[in-house]
Design a protein around this motif. Sequence first.
Motif, PDB file in Angstrom:
ATOM      1  N   TRP A 171       0.834  -1.203   0.000  1.00 20.86           N
ATOM      2  CA  TRP A 171       0.000   0.000   0.000  1.00 20.86           C
ATOM      3  C   TRP A 171       0.858   1.237   0.000  1.00 20.86           C
ATOM      4  N   ARG A 172       0.556   2.109  -0.948  1.00 22.86           N
ATOM      5  CA  ARG A 172       1.308   3.333  -1.143  1.00 22.86           C
ATOM      6  C   ARG A 172       0.348   4.513  -1.042  1.00 22.86           C
ATOM      7  N   PRO A 173       0.365   5.259   0.075  1.00 21.52           N
ATOM      8  CA  PRO A 173      -0.549   6.394   0.194  1.00 21.52           C
ATOM      9  C   PRO A 173      -0.242   7.464  -0.826  1.00 21.52           C
ATOM     10  N   GLY A 174      -1.287   8.120  -1.305  1.00 22.21           N
ATOM     11  CA  GLY A 174      -1.078   9.201  -2.251  1.00 22.21           C
ATOM     12  C   GLY A 174      -2.024   9.116  -3.428  1.00 22.21           C
ATOM     13  N   PRO A 175      -1.969  10.101  -4.317  1.00 18.46           N
ATOM     14  CA  PRO A 175      -2.862  10.150  -5.476  1.00 18.46           C
ATOM     15  C   PRO A 175      -2.746   8.898  -6.340  1.00 18.46           C
ATOM     16  N   GLY A 176      -3.896   8.419  -6.780  1.00 21.72           N
ATOM     17  CA  GLY A 176      -3.924   7.260  -7.653  1.00 21.72           C
ATOM     18  C   GLY A 176      -3.829   5.931  -6.938  1.00 21.72           C
ATOM     19  N   SER A 177      -3.668   5.944  -5.620  1.00 19.34           N
ATOM     20  CA  SER A 177      -3.554   4.713  -4.850  1.00 19.34           C
ATOM     21  C   SER A 177      -4.914   4.345  -4.280  1.00 19.34           C
ATOM     22  N   PRO A 178      -5.244   3.067  -4.198  1.00 21.60           N
ATOM     23  CA  PRO A 178      -6.518   2.694  -3.571  1.00 21.60           C
ATOM     24  C   PRO A 178      -6.506   3.072  -2.096  1.00 21.60           C
ATOM     25  N   PRO A 179      -7.655   3.368  -1.525  1.00 21.17           N
ATOM     26  CA  PRO A 179      -7.678   3.725  -0.112  1.00 21.17           C
ATOM     27  C   PRO A 179      -7.368   2.524   0.770  1.00 21.17           C
ATOM     28  N   LEU A 180      -6.763   2.801   1.899  1.00 16.70           N
ATOM     29  CA  LEU A 180      -6.608   1.777   2.921  1.00 16.70           C
ATOM     30  C   LEU A 180      -7.976   1.547   3.553  1.00 16.70           C
ATOM     31  N   LEU A 181      -8.322   0.302   3.792  1.00 15.50           N
ATOM     32  CA  LEU A 181      -9.577  -0.026   4.469  1.00 15.50           C
ATOM     33  C   LEU A 181      -9.259  -0.918   5.660  1.00 15.50           C
ATOM     34  N   ILE A 182      -9.417  -0.373   6.845  1.00 12.48           N
ATOM     35  CA  ILE A 182      -9.283  -1.139   8.072  1.00 12.48           C
ATOM     36  C   ILE A 182     -10.684  -1.607   8.439  1.00 12.48           C
ATOM     37  N   ALA A 183     -10.926  -2.909   8.397  1.00  5.92           N
ATOM     38  CA  ALA A 183     -12.286  -3.413   8.572  1.00  5.92           C
ATOM     39  C   ALA A 183     -12.274  -4.740   9.298  1.00  5.92           C
ATOM     40  N   GLY A 184     -13.194  -4.880  10.229  1.00  6.63           N
ATOM     41  CA  GLY A 184     -13.338  -6.121  10.972  1.00  6.63           C
ATOM     42  C   GLY A 184     -14.276  -5.910  12.140  1.00  6.63           C
ATOM     43  N   PRO A 185     -14.513  -6.940  12.927  1.00  7.43           N
ATOM     44  CA  PRO A 185     -15.372  -6.797  14.101  1.00  7.43           C
ATOM     45  C   PRO A 185     -14.662  -6.051  15.212  1.00  7.43           C
ATOM     46  N   CYS A 186     -15.430  -5.552  16.152  1.00 10.13           N
ATOM     47  CA  CYS A 186     -14.836  -4.801  17.253  1.00 10.13           C
ATOM     48  C   CYS A 186     -13.871  -5.667  18.050  1.00 10.13           C
ATOM     49  N   VAL A 187     -14.303  -6.880  18.397  1.00  9.32           N
ATOM     50  CA  VAL A 187     -13.520  -7.727  19.293  1.00  9.32           C
ATOM     51  C   VAL A 187     -13.510  -9.158  18.760  1.00  9.32           C
ATOM     52  N   LEU A 188     -12.433  -9.864  19.011  1.00 10.06           N
ATOM     53  CA  LEU A 188     -12.347 -11.262  18.606  1.00 10.06           C
ATOM     54  C   LEU A 188     -13.337 -12.116  19.397  1.00 10.06           C
ATOM     55  N   GLU A 189     -13.902 -13.115  18.715  1.00  8.78           N
ATOM     56  CA  GLU A 189     -14.920 -13.973  19.329  1.00  8.78           C
ATOM     57  C   GLU A 189     -14.581 -15.444  19.102  1.00  8.78           C
ATOM     58  N   GLY A 190     -13.368 -15.835  19.435  1.00  3.45           N
ATOM     59  CA  GLY A 190     -12.982 -17.224  19.313  1.00  3.45           C
ATOM     60  C   GLY A 190     -12.951 -17.697  17.870  1.00  3.45           C
ATOM     61  N   ALA A 218     -15.182 -18.212  15.803  1.00  2.10           N
ATOM     62  CA  ALA A 218     -16.079 -17.479  14.899  1.00  2.10           C
ATOM     63  C   ALA A 218     -15.361 -16.347  14.191  1.00  2.10           C
ATOM     64  N   SER A 219     -14.264 -15.871  14.775  1.00  2.00           N
ATOM     65  CA  SER A 219     -13.539 -14.755  14.158  1.00  2.00           C
ATOM     66  C   SER A 219     -12.951 -15.138  12.809  1.00  2.00           C
ATOM     67  N   LEU A 220     -12.559 -16.408  12.643  1.00  2.00           N
ATOM     68  CA  LEU A 220     -12.035 -16.840  11.351  1.00  2.00           C
ATOM     69  C   LEU A 220     -13.130 -16.799  10.297  1.00  2.00           C
ATOM     70  N   ASP A 221     -14.340 -17.217  10.684  1.00  2.00           N
ATOM     71  CA  ASP A 221     -15.474 -17.141   9.756  1.00  2.00           C
ATOM     72  C   ASP A 221     -15.797 -15.689   9.417  1.00  2.00           C
ATOM     73  N   HIS A 222     -15.726 -14.810  10.424  1.00  2.00           N
ATOM     74  CA  HIS A 222     -16.001 -13.392  10.176  1.00  2.00           C
ATOM     75  C   HIS A 222     -15.008 -12.830   9.157  1.00  2.00           C
ATOM     76  N   ALA A 223     -13.735 -13.166   9.340  1.00  2.00           N
ATOM     77  CA  ALA A 223     -12.705 -12.640   8.441  1.00  2.00           C
ATOM     78  C   ALA A 223     -12.921 -13.137   7.011  1.00  2.00           C
ATOM     79  N   GLU A 224     -13.259 -14.404   6.856  1.00  2.00           N
ATOM     80  CA  GLU A 224     -13.489 -14.948   5.515  1.00  2.00           C
ATOM     81  C   GLU A 224     -14.714 -14.303   4.867  1.00  2.00           C
ATOM     82  N   ALA A 225     -15.735 -14.021   5.672  1.00  2.00           N
ATOM     83  CA  ALA A 225     -16.940 -13.385   5.131  1.00  2.00           C
ATOM     84  C   ALA A 225     -16.652 -11.946   4.696  1.00  2.00           C
ATOM     85  N   ILE A 226     -15.813 -11.247   5.437  1.00  2.00           N
ATOM     86  CA  ILE A 226     -15.441  -9.892   5.050  1.00  2.00           C
ATOM     87  C   ILE A 226     -14.653  -9.922   3.744  1.00  2.00           C
TER      88      ILE A 226
END
Length: 281
Positions: free
Chosen positions: A12-31, A33-41
């Motif tokens: 990832w290279r910040p700046g013009p023409g670069s895709p935005p960074l997306l930090i995404a996931g659940p608030c807290v890990l849930e055992g 199930a967190s692996l399933d959450h990550a795959e679904a995202i």
Amino acid sequence: MTASAADLLPGWRPGPGSPPLLIAGPCVLEGEASLDHAEAIAAALAGLEVHWVFKASFDKANRTSLTAGRGPGLAAGLELLARIRERLGVPVLTDVHLPEQCAPAAEVCDVLQIPAFLCRQTDLLVAAAATGRAVNLKKGQFLAPADAAHAVGKLTAGGNRRVLLTERGACFGYGRLVVDFAALPELRRAGCPLILDATHSVQQPGSGEGRTGGDWTRAPILLRAGAAAGFDGFFVETHPDPLSSPSDGPNMIPLGELRRALEPALAVRAALSPPGPRSAP
């Protein structure tokens, strides 16, 4: 920029023409199930022009009440994050709350996150920066935009220039947060890429009888506004069934709505961004 164009995060290279960074996931890990959450995202984001970092916390130390759930803890949480990182080949991010958590978290995580309420804790900032990992600094709800540069300076003073600064709303009386988009030039003076946290910004602190309330339906509005304002990336918490989550349920975007929430913001950003450098024929 505090981070050079090539070394903030691999790929990832910040700046013009670069895709935005997306930090995404659940608030807290849930055992497990967190692996399933990550795959679904990952499936929900397929084909979108973003650089995704999976986010989940091993501990939520700042809770409204003593009875609120906190997460699996450091050892179990890092083991889950390591498995997600290996299985999906995605960078991972987690919060750190104490200086002694930074080194073990850095062995697994690509990004260490400083929670908003701890953004001025010098020992924590110095310890996170010393790991050499990228650090995402959440700007406190109480912190004036211009003062964010001082917190960033604590991270960069030791030579770590891999810093992100995340806006997550400012206190507006009791139980309400607002995002001041006119403050973007002041935030830019901190000298690092800027991320907009669209889901924590729609929290309603203290409104849920011992839990933080919120209204996730306002988050897509902030995403579009953030894209127009020129943020370098976005932070969203998402969950297949937010109200079943131990933390931040009302302000997390339901996973089934995530793509619909992001696509208009990405279209706005693409329309306003200059094209990236053309490759040689």
